[in-house]
Design a protein around this motif. Structure first.
Motif, short mmCIF file in Angstrom:
data_model
loop_
_atom_site.label_atom_id
_atom_site.label_comp_id
_atom_site.label_asym_id
_atom_site.label_seq_id
_atom_site.Cartn_x
_atom_site.Cartn_y
_atom_site.Cartn_z
N ILE A 6 0.71 -1.14 0.02
CA ILE A 6 -0.02 -0.05 0.19
C ILE A 6 0.83 1.17 0.01
CG2 ILE A 6 -1.84 1.18 1.27
CD1 ILE A 6 -2.90 -1.53 0.14
N TYR A 7 0.59 2.22 -0.78
CA TYR A 7 1.33 3.37 -0.73
C TYR A 7 0.42 4.68 -0.66
CZ TYR A 7 4.69 1.09 -3.68
OH TYR A 7 5.57 -0.12 -4.12
N SER A 8 0.96 5.80 -0.12
CA SER A 8 0.12 6.85 0.32
C SER A 8 0.78 8.07 -0.31
CB SER A 8 0.51 7.14 1.89
OG SER A 8 0.13 8.49 2.21
N GLY A 9 0.22 9.05 -0.32
CA GLY A 9 0.70 10.23 -1.18
C GLY A 9 1.72 11.05 -0.27
N GLY A 10 2.03 10.46 0.77
CA GLY A 10 3.05 10.93 1.74
C GLY A 10 2.55 11.54 3.10
#
Length: 125
Positions: A6-10
């Protein structure tokens, strides 16, 4: 999400979950799936953190036509947790807050990452 990561925008890098895991063995995170590369800046996945990324809300049109499905999806998740942390402003957060109030669940809202709860609601992953 790519290959189960899972990736996040930061805003939610994987190390942020350590604060939550000081108080809970497991946390559940609700967000909406995004295929936009700008939302893939940092890895958000972490041990003992379970992500539920809705596919019922990817656009305003989806929100309008799938509101009943979205509410049911959030309600089912809220039933499984002890506490709800709602990150605002967030469409999913406002919906979750309304449901948590009706279910008389403990909840809180804050932009601060230091508040420890069980379910985190965020709009994009």
């Amino acid at each position: 999400m790519e290959n189960g990561v899972i990736y996040s925008g930061g805003g939610l890098p994987s190390n942020i979950w350590l604060n939550y895991l000081l108080n809970f063995e497991n946390i559940f995170v609700l967000g909406r799936r995004s295929n936009n590369t700008k939302d893939k800046k940092v890895i958000s996945s972490h041990d003992n953190v379970n992500f539920h990324l809705t596919q019922n809300y990817t656009s305003v049109k989806d929100l309008i036509f799938n509101i009943s499905k979205i509410k049911e999806e959030i309600s089912t998740l809220i039933e499984k947790v002890d506490l709800v942390l709602i990150r605002l402003p967030s469409v999913l957060g406002f919906i979750a807050g309304e449901i948590a109030l009706k279910k008389i669940k403990k909840y809180g809202s804050s932009k601060l990452e230091t508040q420890m709860k069980h379910l985190v609601i965020k709009d994009h992953y």
